[in-house]
Design an enzyme around this catalytic site. Structure first.
Site, PDB file in Angstrom:
ATOM      1  CG  ASN A  57      -1.692   1.251   1.416  1.00  0.00           C
ATOM      2  OD1 ASN A  57      -1.750   2.078   0.502  1.00  0.00           O
ATOM      3  ND2 ASN A  57      -2.307   1.422   2.576  1.00  0.00           N
ATOM      4  CD1 TRP A  58       3.855   1.196  -2.524  1.00  0.00           C
ATOM      5  CD2 TRP A  58       3.845   2.126  -4.563  1.00  0.00           C
ATOM      6  NE1 TRP A  58       4.738   0.505  -3.306  1.00  0.00           N
ATOM      7  CE2 TRP A  58       4.755   1.047  -4.565  1.00  0.00           C
ATOM      8  CE3 TRP A  58       3.664   2.855  -5.730  1.00  0.00           C
ATOM      9  CZ2 TRP A  58       5.477   0.690  -5.694  1.00  0.00           C
ATOM     10  CZ3 TRP A  58       4.382   2.494  -6.863  1.00  0.00           C
ATOM     11  CH2 TRP A  58       5.283   1.430  -6.841  1.00  0.00           C
ATOM     12  CE  LYS A  59       0.000   3.214   4.783  1.00  0.00           C
ATOM     13  NZ  LYS A  59       0.174   3.296   6.233  1.00  0.00           N
ATOM     14  CG  HIS A  62      -5.623   1.936   5.290  1.00  0.00           C
ATOM     15  ND1 HIS A  62      -5.163   2.863   6.200  1.00  0.00           N
ATOM     16  CD2 HIS A  62      -4.625   1.037   5.118  1.00  0.00           C
ATOM     17  CE1 HIS A  62      -3.915   2.524   6.541  1.00  0.00           C
ATOM     18  NE2 HIS A  62      -3.575   1.427   5.916  1.00  0.00           N
ATOM     19  CD  GLU A  81      -2.669   5.477   6.807  1.00  0.00           C
ATOM     20  OE1 GLU A  81      -2.692   5.534   5.566  1.00  0.00           O
ATOM     21  OE2 GLU A  81      -1.733   4.944   7.454  1.00  0.00           O
ATOM     22  CD  GLU A 106      -3.259  -2.312   7.289  1.00  0.00           C
ATOM     23  OE1 GLU A 106      -2.227  -2.610   6.684  1.00  0.00           O
ATOM     24  OE2 GLU A 106      -3.829  -1.217   7.153  1.00  0.00           O
ATOM     25  N   GLY A 165       2.944   2.282  10.786  1.00  0.00           N
ATOM     26  CA  GLY A 165       3.927   3.356  10.641  1.00  0.00           C
ATOM     27  C   GLY A 165       4.655   3.715  11.917  1.00  0.00           C
ATOM     28  CB  SER A 186       5.624  -1.954  11.847  1.00  0.00           C
ATOM     29  OG  SER A 186       5.286  -0.606  12.120  1.00  0.00           O
ATOM     30  N   GLY A 197       3.043  -0.962   4.209  1.00  0.00           N
ATOM     31  CA  GLY A 197       3.217   0.438   3.834  1.00  0.00           C
ATOM     32  C   GLY A 197       4.683   0.725   3.549  1.00  0.00           C
ATOM     33  N   GLY A 198       5.374   1.275   4.537  1.00  0.00           N
ATOM     34  CA  GLY A 198       6.747   1.760   4.380  1.00  0.00           C
ATOM     35  C   GLY A 198       7.687   0.807   3.651  1.00  0.00           C
TER      36      GLY A 198
END
Ligand code: 13P
Length: 250
Positions: free
Chosen positions: A9-11, A95, A97, A167, A173, A212, A233-234
Site C-alpha cells: 500500500n503505497w499510500k 483502511h 487512515e 491492521e 507506521g 510495520s 506500507g513503508g
C-alpha cells in the site's frame, strides 16, 4: 491451501515516473516467484501507467479506495468500474487512515465492498483496533463489529472473493509490530467470525496482517497458521525491501 498475498500500500507516495521505475525494477527481481500473489496499490494517478508496466508480469495492481456509485455528480470520486478500466484487479477498502481522517464507517465500507465485487474487483477490507481500544480490552469486540457490519449481506460467491486485512492502528507506521502471537490470535478470531457469517468459505479466505511488516519480521509472522500475507506500507516503497517481503519463505 491459501495462496499467500503480499500487497504494497503505497499510500500518498510516488509520482508516476517514480512508480513506474519501481515496478520496472521489481518485475526483474521477482520474476521467478510463482507461489505468492504480488500486489501494488499506488495512488490513483499512477494506476493506468502501472497496469501497463505490470502487464505480462506476476505483479497485480490495485487501488486504495473507491466510491460506491457507478457514475454521476460526485466531484473528486472514482468508481469501481473506472478502477477496473485503469487495469486493476484489487481495491483496498476501509483502511484505518480513511476511517480516521476521511470519515469512513462500517456502513460505507459495506457499500464500497459490494460495489467493488459488482465490478469484479477483489476488495481487501481492512479492520483494526486503536491503542486505546486494545488497552481497554475491547479489541475483539471492535474487530467483530467491523467484520460483521463491513462485510455483511454478501452471496457465498462474493464472500469467497474477499480478502481481509488486520491492521492494528497502533502498529501502522510506528515501527511497533504486533507480535506473531498477538496477530495470530486476532486472525484466528476474524476467521471464526467470518465462518459464523459465511460457513466453510472462511477456510479459503486470505487474512493479511499489516502494521510495520519489515524484511526482518515477515518470516515469523507468515509462519502463523492464520496469517496469509501482508499489507505493507513503508517497506513496500523500495524494490529491494519489497522483494524480500515477497520472498519471505526463501
Ligand atoms: P506500515 O507498513 O508503514 O506500518 O503501514 C501499514 C499499512 O497501513 C498498510 O496498509
Amino acid at each position: 491451501m491459501r495462496r499467500p498475498l503480499m500487497a504494497g500500500n503505497w499510500k500518498m507516495h510516488k509520482t508516476i515516473a517514480e512508480a513506474v521505475a519501481m515496478v520496472n525494477e521489481l518485475k526483474g527481481k521477482i520474476a521467478d516467484v510463482k507461489d505468492v500473489d504480488v500486489l501494488i496499490c499506488p495512488t490513483f494517478t499512477s494506476l493506468y501507467s502501472l497496469s501497463n508496466e505490470a502487464k505480462g508480469s506476476n505483479i497485480k495492481i490495485g487501488a486504495q479506495n473507491l466510491f460506491w456509485e457507478p457514475k454521476g455528480a460526485f466531484t473528486g470520486e472514482i468508481s469501481a468500474n473506472m478502477i477496473v478500466d485503469a487495469g486493476c484487479s484489487y481495491v483496498i477498502i476501509g483502511h484505518s487512515e480513511r476511517r480516521q481522517y476521511f470519515g469512513e464507517t462500517d456502513e460505507t465500507v459495506n457499500k464500497k465492498t459490494k460495489a467493488a465485487l459488482n465490478a469484479g474487483l477483489i476488495p481487501i477490507v481492512c479492520v483494526g483496533e486503536t491503542l486505546n481500544e486494545r488497552e481497554m480490552n475491547v479489541t475483539f469486540k471492535v474487530i467483530e463489529k467491523q467484520v460483521r457490519d463491513g462485510i455483511k449481506g454478501l452471496t457465498s460467491d462474493e464472500a469467497s472473493k474477499i480478502v481481509i486485512a488486520y491492521e492494528p492502528v497502533w502498529a501502522i507506521g510506528t515501527g511497533k509490530t504486533a507480535s506473531p502471537e498477538q496477530a495470530q490470535e486476532v486472525h484466528e478470531f476474524i476467521r471464526k467470525v467470518y465462518s459464523e457469517m459465511y460457513g466453510s468459505i472462511s477456510e479459503g479466505t486470505r487474512i493479511l496482517y499489516g502494521g510495520s511488516v519489515k524484511p526482518d519480521n515477515v518470516a515469523e509472522l507468515m509462519k502463523k497458521t492464520d496469517i496469509d500475507g501482508g499489507l505493507v506500507g513503508g517497506a513496500s516503497l523500495e524494490a529491494s525491501s519489497f522483494e524480500k517481503l515477497v520472498k519471505f519463505s526463501k
